[in-house]
Design a protein around this motif. Structure first.
Motif, PDB file in Angstrom:
ATOM      1  N   PRO A 112       0.824  -1.213   0.000  1.00 41.47           N
ATOM      2  CA  PRO A 112       0.000   0.000   0.000  1.00 41.47           C
ATOM      3  C   PRO A 112       0.862   1.269   0.000  1.00 41.47           C
ATOM      4  O   PRO A 112       2.066   1.221   0.278  1.00 41.47           O
ATOM      5  N   ASP A 113       0.231   2.383  -0.293  1.00 36.82           N
ATOM      6  CA  ASP A 113       0.906   3.682  -0.226  1.00 36.82           C
ATOM      7  C   ASP A 113       1.441   3.902   1.195  1.00 36.82           C
ATOM      8  O   ASP A 113       0.842   3.440   2.184  1.00 36.82           O
ATOM      9  N   ASP A 114       2.550   4.647   1.284  1.00 36.09           N
ATOM     10  CA  ASP A 114       3.099   5.077   2.580  1.00 36.09           C
ATOM     11  C   ASP A 114       3.321   3.900   3.544  1.00 36.09           C
ATOM     12  O   ASP A 114       2.944   3.946   4.706  1.00 36.09           O
ATOM     13  N   TYR A 115       3.969   2.852   3.088  1.00 37.40           N
ATOM     14  CA  TYR A 115       4.093   1.608   3.846  1.00 37.40           C
ATOM     15  C   TYR A 115       5.455   1.438   4.535  1.00 37.40           C
ATOM     16  O   TYR A 115       5.532   0.963   5.644  1.00 37.40           O
ATOM     17  N   PHE A 116       6.545   1.819   3.869  1.00 32.05           N
ATOM     18  CA  PHE A 116       7.893   1.558   4.373  1.00 32.05           C
ATOM     19  C   PHE A 116       8.563   2.815   4.911  1.00 32.05           C
ATOM     20  O   PHE A 116       8.396   3.904   4.367  1.00 32.05           O
ATOM     21  N   ASP A 117       9.378   2.641   5.943  1.00 32.98           N
ATOM     22  CA  ASP A 117      10.214   3.725   6.457  1.00 32.98           C
ATOM     23  C   ASP A 117      11.469   3.892   5.613  1.00 32.98           C
ATOM     24  O   ASP A 117      11.984   4.988   5.469  1.00 32.98           O
ATOM     25  N   VAL A 118      11.981   2.785   5.073  1.00 33.32           N
ATOM     26  CA  VAL A 118      13.218   2.782   4.300  1.00 33.32           C
ATOM     27  C   VAL A 118      13.061   1.840   3.110  1.00 33.32           C
ATOM     28  O   VAL A 118      12.519   0.743   3.249  1.00 33.32           O
ATOM     29  N   VAL A 119      13.556   2.280   1.953  1.00 32.03           N
ATOM     30  CA  VAL A 119      13.636   1.422   0.766  1.00 32.03           C
ATOM     31  C   VAL A 119      15.051   1.543   0.219  1.00 32.03           C
ATOM     32  O   VAL A 119      15.597   2.648   0.146  1.00 32.03           O
ATOM     33  N   THR A 120      15.633   0.412  -0.140  1.00 28.82           N
ATOM     34  CA  THR A 120      16.956   0.421  -0.758  1.00 28.82           C
ATOM     35  C   THR A 120      16.862  -0.255  -2.119  1.00 28.82           C
ATOM     36  O   THR A 120      16.015  -1.110  -2.349  1.00 28.82           O
ATOM     37  N   LEU A 121      17.754   0.157  -2.995  1.00 32.15           N
ATOM     38  CA  LEU A 121      17.842  -0.450  -4.324  1.00 32.15           C
ATOM     39  C   LEU A 121      19.314  -0.451  -4.715  1.00 32.15           C
ATOM     40  O   LEU A 121      19.938   0.608  -4.795  1.00 32.15           O
ATOM     41  N   GLN A 122      19.870  -1.628  -4.927  1.00 32.71           N
ATOM     42  CA  GLN A 122      21.286  -1.751  -5.242  1.00 32.71           C
ATOM     43  C   GLN A 122      21.509  -2.631  -6.452  1.00 32.71           C
ATOM     44  O   GLN A 122      20.880  -3.676  -6.587  1.00 32.71           O
ATOM     45  N   TRP A 123      22.440  -2.205  -7.285  1.00 33.02           N
ATOM     46  CA  TRP A 123      23.016  -2.994  -8.363  1.00 33.02           C
ATOM     47  C   TRP A 123      22.010  -3.508  -9.398  1.00 33.02           C
ATOM     48  O   TRP A 123      22.209  -4.560  -9.976  1.00 33.02           O
ATOM     49  N   ALA A 124      20.925  -2.784  -9.615  1.00 36.02           N
ATOM     50  CA  ALA A 124      19.949  -3.236 -10.609  1.00 36.02           C
ATOM     51  C   ALA A 124      19.345  -2.096 -11.413  1.00 36.02           C
ATOM     52  O   ALA A 124      18.722  -2.332 -12.440  1.00 36.02           O
ATOM     53  N   THR A 125      19.519  -0.888 -10.981  1.00 40.54           N
ATOM     54  CA  THR A 125      18.781   0.246 -11.522  1.00 40.54           C
ATOM     55  C   THR A 125      18.974   0.430 -13.016  1.00 40.54           C
ATOM     56  O   THR A 125      18.038   0.769 -13.727  1.00 40.54           O
ATOM     57  N   ARG A 126      20.167   0.195 -13.510  1.00 42.42           N
ATOM     58  CA  ARG A 126      20.431   0.435 -14.930  1.00 42.42           C
ATOM     59  C   ARG A 126      19.654  -0.514 -15.827  1.00 42.42           C
ATOM     60  O   ARG A 126      19.610  -0.338 -17.034  1.00 42.42           O
ATOM     61  N   HIS A 127      19.015  -1.527 -15.253  1.00 40.71           N
ATOM     62  CA  HIS A 127      18.217  -2.476 -16.022  1.00 40.71           C
ATOM     63  C   HIS A 127      16.713  -2.226 -15.875  1.00 40.71           C
ATOM     64  O   HIS A 127      15.909  -3.028 -16.332  1.00 40.71           O
ATOM     65  N   LEU A 128      16.344  -1.124 -15.231  1.00 37.56           N
ATOM     66  CA  LEU A 128      14.940  -0.831 -14.940  1.00 37.56           C
ATOM     67  C   LEU A 128      14.446   0.382 -15.718  1.00 37.56           C
ATOM     68  O   LEU A 128      15.236   1.148 -16.249  1.00 37.56           O
ATOM     69  N   ARG A 129      13.138   0.546 -15.739  1.00 36.59           N
ATOM     70  CA  ARG A 129      12.532   1.794 -16.203  1.00 36.59           C
ATOM     71  C   ARG A 129      12.583   2.724 -14.989  1.00 36.59           C
ATOM     72  O   ARG A 129      11.724   2.668 -14.103  1.00 36.59           O
ATOM     73  N   VAL A 130      13.622   3.538 -14.930  1.00 33.05           N
ATOM     74  CA  VAL A 130      13.998   4.255 -13.714  1.00 33.05           C
ATOM     75  C   VAL A 130      12.902   5.188 -13.201  1.00 33.05           C
ATOM     76  O   VAL A 130      12.606   5.186 -12.003  1.00 33.05           O
TER      77      VAL A 130
END
Length: 157
Positions: free
Chosen positions: A29-47
């Motif tokens: 749901p919206d407004d669910y997490f206090d922290v989100v991390t994203l490592q070593w994958a971004t260049r393969h995503l629709r940023v």
């Protein structure tokens, strides 16, 4: 990888509940997490889509941390970086007797970085998408970038 993480956490007295899902359409749901991390994958995503979805699931005031291989802003360093990757990615598959598949991925891997953002460009994009307090830093001449940002508090400018 999830099994390794779960087992490691269990050894330290923690329990991890993990999902494999599409970062472009997170099942939270919206407004669910206090922290989100994203490592070593971004260049393969629709940023733009992925970062927008991360913002959606972050609580107001929540933190986003990012780390990935990026395109160096300095053209000389950029060219040296691609040469290094091409050579390294030619040696490692042979060293581990990986077969022809990794060699076919080499050009894709380099192109993914070549077409991606620099640290400064990704910082600007995060700000454009509404993140606040965006801080971007890099190491290895800009080849690896780190970002931290916040989702603004409700009512904050």
């Amino acid at each position: 990888m999830q099994d390794v993480g779960r087992n490691s956490a269990r050894l330290h007295g923690f329990r991890i509940k993990a999902l494999i899902c599409d970062v472009h359409h997170l099942p939270f749901p919206d407004d669910y997490f206090d922290v989100v991390t994203l490592q070593w994958a971004t260049r393969h995503l629709r940023v733009v889509e992925a970062f927008s979805e991360i913002s959606r699931v972050l609580k107001p005031g929540g933190h986003f941390y990012h780390c990935d291989m990026l395109r160096p802003a300095n053209k000389l360093i950029e060219q040296a970086y691609y040469l290094y990757l091409k050579v390294l990615m030619g040696i490692i598959p042979r060293l581990f007797r990986s077969g022809p598949a990794p060699m076919k991925c080499r050009d894709y891997f380099i192109q993914a970085i070549r077409m991606f953002y620099s640290t400064e460009e990704l910082s600007a994009l995060l700000a454009e998408l509404g993140f606040s307090d965006v801080v971007g830093s890099s190491v290895l001449g800009g080849a690896v970038g780190f970002h931290k940002a916040h989702k603004p508090q409700i009512g904050a400018a």
